[in-house]
Every structure is written in C-alpha cells, then in structure tokens.
Design a protein around this motif. Sequence first.
Motif, PDB file in Angstrom:
ATOM      1  N   LYS A  26     -14.296 -28.011 -84.199  1.00 20.39           N
ATOM      2  CA  LYS A  26     -13.259 -27.324 -83.114  1.00 20.39           C
ATOM      3  C   LYS A  26     -13.893 -26.862 -81.964  1.00 20.39           C
ATOM      4  O   LYS A  26     -15.085 -26.555 -81.881  1.00 20.39           O
ATOM      5  CB  LYS A  26     -12.209 -26.241 -83.793  1.00 20.39           C
ATOM      6  CG  LYS A  26     -13.012 -25.095 -84.382  1.00 20.39           C
ATOM      7  CD  LYS A  26     -11.953 -24.019 -84.705  1.00 20.39           C
ATOM      8  CE  LYS A  26     -12.708 -22.698 -85.163  1.00 20.39           C
ATOM      9  NZ  LYS A  26     -11.536 -21.840 -85.593  1.00 20.39           N
ATOM     10  N   GLU A  27     -13.051 -26.674 -80.788  1.00 24.71           N
ATOM     11  CA  GLU A  27     -13.559 -26.225 -79.503  1.00 24.71           C
ATOM     12  C   GLU A  27     -12.395 -25.404 -78.794  1.00 24.71           C
ATOM     13  O   GLU A  27     -11.045 -25.479 -79.022  1.00 24.71           O
ATOM     14  CB  GLU A  27     -13.778 -27.327 -78.874  1.00 24.71           C
ATOM     15  CG  GLU A  27     -12.790 -28.650 -78.692  1.00 24.71           C
ATOM     16  CD  GLU A  27     -13.227 -29.774 -77.805  1.00 24.71           C
ATOM     17  OE1 GLU A  27     -13.110 -30.836 -78.518  1.00 24.71           O
ATOM     18  OE2 GLU A  27     -13.797 -29.757 -76.980  1.00 24.71           O
ATOM     19  N   VAL A  28     -13.012 -24.470 -77.859  1.00 30.65           N
ATOM     20  CA  VAL A  28     -12.151 -23.727 -77.205  1.00 30.65           C
ATOM     21  C   VAL A  28     -12.576 -23.720 -75.734  1.00 30.65           C
ATOM     22  O   VAL A  28     -14.027 -23.974 -75.614  1.00 30.65           O
ATOM     23  CB  VAL A  28     -11.893 -22.439 -77.763  1.00 30.65           C
ATOM     24  CG1 VAL A  28     -10.824 -22.284 -79.149  1.00 30.65           C
ATOM     25  CG2 VAL A  28     -13.177 -21.566 -78.109  1.00 30.65           C
ATOM     26  N   TRP A  29     -11.813 -23.326 -74.826  1.00 31.67           N
ATOM     27  CA  TRP A  29     -12.222 -23.211 -73.161  1.00 31.67           C
ATOM     28  C   TRP A  29     -11.579 -22.242 -72.706  1.00 31.67           C
ATOM     29  O   TRP A  29     -10.372 -21.984 -73.284  1.00 31.67           O
ATOM     30  CB  TRP A  29     -12.255 -24.593 -72.736  1.00 31.67           C
ATOM     31  CG  TRP A  29     -10.966 -25.173 -72.805  1.00 31.67           C
ATOM     32  CD1 TRP A  29      -9.997 -24.937 -72.005  1.00 31.67           C
ATOM     33  CD2 TRP A  29     -10.642 -26.304 -73.825  1.00 31.67           C
ATOM     34  NE1 TRP A  29      -9.021 -25.837 -72.338  1.00 31.67           N
ATOM     35  CE2 TRP A  29      -9.505 -26.492 -73.555  1.00 31.67           C
ATOM     36  CE3 TRP A  29     -11.165 -26.737 -75.269  1.00 31.67           C
ATOM     37  CZ2 TRP A  29      -8.510 -27.613 -74.298  1.00 31.67           C
ATOM     38  CZ3 TRP A  29     -10.467 -27.775 -75.850  1.00 31.67           C
ATOM     39  CH2 TRP A  29      -9.262 -28.110 -75.425  1.00 31.67           C
ATOM     40  N   ASP A  30     -11.855 -21.843 -71.554  1.00 31.72           N
ATOM     41  CA  ASP A  30     -11.310 -20.839 -70.686  1.00 31.72           C
ATOM     42  C   ASP A  30     -11.913 -20.521 -69.295  1.00 31.72           C
ATOM     43  O   ASP A  30     -12.765 -21.098 -68.918  1.00 31.72           O
ATOM     44  CB  ASP A  30     -11.158 -19.551 -71.447  1.00 31.72           C
ATOM     45  CG  ASP A  30      -9.842 -18.626 -71.033  1.00 31.72           C
ATOM     46  OD1 ASP A  30      -9.086 -19.325 -70.327  1.00 31.72           O
ATOM     47  OD2 ASP A  30      -9.653 -17.534 -71.600  1.00 31.72           O
ATOM     48  N   TYR A  31     -10.975 -19.999 -68.704  1.00 35.74           N
ATOM     49  CA  TYR A  31     -11.791 -19.336 -67.354  1.00 35.74           C
ATOM     50  C   TYR A  31     -11.828 -17.959 -67.290  1.00 35.74           C
ATOM     51  O   TYR A  31     -11.102 -17.076 -68.081  1.00 35.74           O
ATOM     52  CB  TYR A  31     -10.932 -19.541 -66.137  1.00 35.74           C
ATOM     53  CG  TYR A  31     -10.885 -20.911 -65.434  1.00 35.74           C
ATOM     54  CD1 TYR A  31     -12.142 -21.214 -64.596  1.00 35.74           C
ATOM     55  CD2 TYR A  31     -10.044 -21.933 -65.487  1.00 35.74           C
ATOM     56  CE1 TYR A  31     -12.021 -22.497 -63.941  1.00 35.74           C
ATOM     57  CE2 TYR A  31     -10.108 -23.181 -65.123  1.00 35.74           C
ATOM     58  CZ  TYR A  31     -11.235 -23.575 -64.255  1.00 35.74           C
ATOM     59  OH  TYR A  31     -11.246 -24.786 -63.639  1.00 35.74           O
ATOM     60  N   VAL A  32     -12.911 -17.368 -66.669  1.00 34.31           N
ATOM     61  CA  VAL A  32     -13.037 -15.994 -66.534  1.00 34.31           C
ATOM     62  C   VAL A  32     -13.336 -15.637 -65.024  1.00 34.31           C
ATOM     63  O   VAL A  32     -14.023 -16.206 -64.318  1.00 34.31           O
ATOM     64  CB  VAL A  32     -14.260 -15.207 -67.183  1.00 34.31           C
ATOM     65  CG1 VAL A  32     -14.371 -13.887 -66.997  1.00 34.31           C
ATOM     66  CG2 VAL A  32     -14.393 -15.577 -68.910  1.00 34.31           C
ATOM     67  N   GLU A  33     -12.513 -14.639 -64.567  1.00 35.95           N
ATOM     68  CA  GLU A  33     -12.558 -14.150 -63.039  1.00 35.95           C
ATOM     69  C   GLU A  33     -13.616 -13.247 -62.917  1.00 35.95           C
ATOM     70  O   GLU A  33     -13.354 -12.299 -63.315  1.00 35.95           O
ATOM     71  CB  GLU A  33     -11.163 -13.734 -62.618  1.00 35.95           C
ATOM     72  CG  GLU A  33     -11.329 -13.543 -61.227  1.00 35.95           C
ATOM     73  CD  GLU A  33      -9.926 -13.027 -60.714  1.00 35.95           C
ATOM     74  OE1 GLU A  33      -9.998 -13.029 -59.312  1.00 35.95           O
ATOM     75  OE2 GLU A  33      -8.886 -12.885 -61.178  1.00 35.95           O
ATOM     76  N   VAL A  34     -14.971 -13.593 -62.495  1.00 37.61           N
ATOM     77  CA  VAL A  34     -15.782 -12.913 -62.851  1.00 37.61           C
ATOM     78  C   VAL A  34     -16.160 -11.662 -61.346  1.00 37.61           C
ATOM     79  O   VAL A  34     -16.821 -10.609 -61.250  1.00 37.61           O
ATOM     80  CB  VAL A  34     -17.317 -13.530 -62.750  1.00 37.61           C
ATOM     81  CG1 VAL A  34     -17.405 -14.250 -64.202  1.00 37.61           C
ATOM     82  CG2 VAL A  34     -17.428 -14.653 -61.434  1.00 37.61           C
ATOM     83  N   ARG A  35     -15.469 -12.214 -60.388  1.00 40.81           N
ATOM     84  CA  ARG A  35     -15.301 -11.552 -59.017  1.00 40.81           C
ATOM     85  C   ARG A  35     -14.212 -11.578 -58.773  1.00 40.81           C
ATOM     86  O   ARG A  35     -13.612 -12.891 -59.078  1.00 40.81           O
ATOM     87  CB  ARG A  35     -16.514 -11.441 -58.207  1.00 40.81           C
ATOM     88  CG  ARG A  35     -17.746 -10.970 -58.252  1.00 40.81           C
ATOM     89  CD  ARG A  35     -18.779 -11.459 -57.600  1.00 40.81           C
ATOM     90  NE  ARG A  35     -19.352 -12.626 -57.638  1.00 40.81           N
ATOM     91  CZ  ARG A  35     -19.265 -13.855 -56.973  1.00 40.81           C
ATOM     92  NH1 ARG A  35     -18.543 -13.815 -55.777  1.00 40.81           N
ATOM     93  NH2 ARG A  35     -19.843 -15.258 -57.059  1.00 40.81           N
ATOM     94  N   PRO A  36     -13.279 -11.023 -57.876  1.00 39.54           N
ATOM     95  CA  PRO A  36     -11.958 -11.361 -57.073  1.00 39.54           C
ATOM     96  C   PRO A  36     -12.081 -12.719 -56.487  1.00 39.54           C
ATOM     97  O   PRO A  36     -12.871 -12.860 -55.622  1.00 39.54           O
ATOM     98  CB  PRO A  36     -11.893 -10.305 -56.106  1.00 39.54           C
ATOM     99  CG  PRO A  36     -12.418  -9.090 -56.602  1.00 39.54           C
ATOM    100  CD  PRO A  36     -13.892  -9.632 -57.048  1.00 39.54           C
TER     101      PRO A  36
END
Length: 438
Positions: A26-36
Amino acid sequence: MARFGALLCFLSVLISQGLPSPLAGKEVWDYVEVRPGAHMFWWLYYADSPSAKYQDLPLVMWLQGGPGGSGSGFGNFEEIGPLNRDLEPRKTSWVQAASVLFVDNPVGTGFSYTEQPNGFATNVSTVASDMLVLLKHFFTQIPEFQSMPFYIFSESYGGKMAAAISLELSKAVAKGSVKCNFAGVALGDSWISPLDSVMTWGPYLYTTSLLDNNGLADVNSAAENVKQAVEQQQFLKATELWSVTETVVEQNTNGVNFYNILTQQPDEKVTTATGENFISLQAHRHIRPLHKQSLNELMNGPIRKKLAIIPQNVTWGGQAEDVFSNMAGDFMRPVVDIVDQLLTAGVNVTVYNGQLDLIVDTMGQELWVKQLKWEGLPGFSQLRWTPLDDPASPGTTGAFFKTYKNFAFYWILKAGHMIPSDQGAMALQMLKMITQQD
C-alpha cells in the motif's frame, strides 16, 4: 493529513487508467506546506517483503539530485520504486527491503511547487529547514514509523542536501522536536566536494583513454579557473566556470556522457559556452535527463490522475529549472565539514560511488574523504577493502567495501552516476547491508 482515503479509490483509478498495483503493498502521499506558499510533495510505499512485515523493516527516504530532479518521478520509476517506467514490477525494487519515502525536494521539484517567485530555496540551509518541517509532519501523521530505523539515501546533489538535512535532523531528534529513530545517511555519487570532482575530471578521463595530452591540458586549465573562483569564495562564478569546464570536456571527448563514461550524451550536440546562458545549458545537461519525455508523459498523465491531489496549475517538473537557478550560488560550496560533524556526532555515514561516473568520479570522492578531520579516518584508511559478489552474476565481483566504526565506503563496479539503474541487484544488496539485513 495523509491521503489514506486515497487508498479507497486507488484500485478503481488503477483500473480506469490501466495501471497495475505496486505489487501487494500500500502507499500514501500528501503535500506539506513547509513555508507560506511553499508546498512539498511526498509519496510513501510501505515495504512489501515476502519474508518480513513492514513494521520489522526500516524506512528509507530517497533524495534525488539536480537540484531539481524528482524522487517521485526518476528515483521512483527509473531506479528503486516498485514499478518501472513501463509500469511493470521491478525485480530489484527497494520496497522489498524497506518502506520507501520519496520527497520532491527542494521546493519546486517534481510535484512540489511554490506560489511565489521568492519561495525557492537558495542554499542547503533552507533545504534542510524545509525538510525538517516535512519530516516532523510525516512522523506526527504516521506515528507507527517513529520507532522504525530511518535512513536517508541520496544521489548526486541529493547527497549534499542529505548531509545538511541529516545534521539538522540529528539535532532535532536529540532535542525531541522530531520523533524518529534516525539510523544513518548514505551519500551516493554525491556532490559533497564539487571542486575535488572537477579537478579530477581530466586525470580520470585521461587514464580511461577518453582524453589525449592536449585534451588533458585543456580540461585541467578550465578546472584551474574553477579552483581559483572557489578559493576566492566566488561561488556563482565558480558555477559558471564549472559549466565552461563541462563544455571543454564535451569538446575534447566527442560528447562523453557525464553520467556514464562508456556512453555519449544522448541526442546532444557539442556546444560552446560562449554566449550561452549557463543556467539553461546546465539545466539541459543535468535536469532534462531526469525528465525524459516518456517519464514526463507518465507523471503528468496517468500518475497525476492517480494521485488526484495535484493543483491544476502545477506541472510535474514545471519549476525544475527555477530550482536549479536559485541554488546556483550555493552549488559549488563544499559540505565536507558537515560530513565531519555527522561522523563526530556518531551518525552512521556511508559513501557509495559508481565506477563509471564522471560528474562525481570516485577519484574526487576519495580526495575529500582523505580531508576528513574525523578521528576514525586513520583506522579506516588502514583497512583493506572487501570484495562483494554481484548478486546478478555469481562469481563476478560487483563491488568492494570497507567500514570502520560509523563510516563505510562502497565502490560499485560497472555502474555510473545512477547506480540503482545500472546495477540494480548490487544496489539492493548494498541497501540490505547498510540497513543491517545481511
């Protein structure tokens, strides 16, 4: 929050797009806002081993080079992911031995993006601080990985970033601000000491019969100009002169491939640097090979649809040249001192290099290793290396290695810059040895 919900629609998307599942995992993914306004994309494959549960295997984060090369694309589908570019199962996938986390790093790489022109990183310090934000998010959102051994593996410029990230991560773990079991960093064909690489191009090419005496003199002369700029701390100028030196190499070798000296630059004409925008020229040499048309079509087509979270105005690889250009002033700065700090702090450090790599040749790697101030260096240097059989060709030497205390070096034979692509079975065995599975 991680896209665990994406797994529910995963099979239907695969069927509709004709995409096979990555084995049974299985796999998962996402975004992270590391700076504005600065968004980093990550993609995790859970380990899928026939002999062990994923909970009993390590977590490996893979960092691509460039800067501007995409781990979610090139590292995933061209090197170590569960499927190759043709979406067929890869026999030497690292997912057999570890859960693998691909991060499109720095911001603007691959599916990562920035909303503002000033959102790109300009040095490895920003790259490291951005990654710490992402890792803190990752280990908080998926806490089951906090106790698993966590390794950072890298390639090319990714190694320079990996060194800086590892140092900051080790400090964050000690402070308790990031909860993970950081077990070590592996620097593959890494841009740790750019000048040592450039200064050995001539001798390496000469000893492999790719330069004559005149060509050797030309390349050495161009490299000396780079050296002067570095010594004067003129790093942007040094990057430009590095580009000129590569052009001199191309002209004198009839277009040798910097990633594998046994081949020529694919579909490349030998050009001069005069009047060229060196950033564009270098992006053409070192970013475009990581964004082959077939891979570009895959990532911006079926994969984009499968992921279902990519903003409409974001194109995979669309900001890659901007990533490279914003890091140009930092590009030729060495980070040997950071490796020294890692070793002194007790962090496990591995260097591995491909025999046929030019841009980060093994001669240059050995030079900066000899510069280390680490107290264990004399003991390491006195050791003789140990040969390793090539798993794909029993009875044939596939590599040499030696290890002393918390430092190891692997010399991978018959491999260029992208070791897992050239010697997949040997790379997989090395992974198992580094993560103490063999």
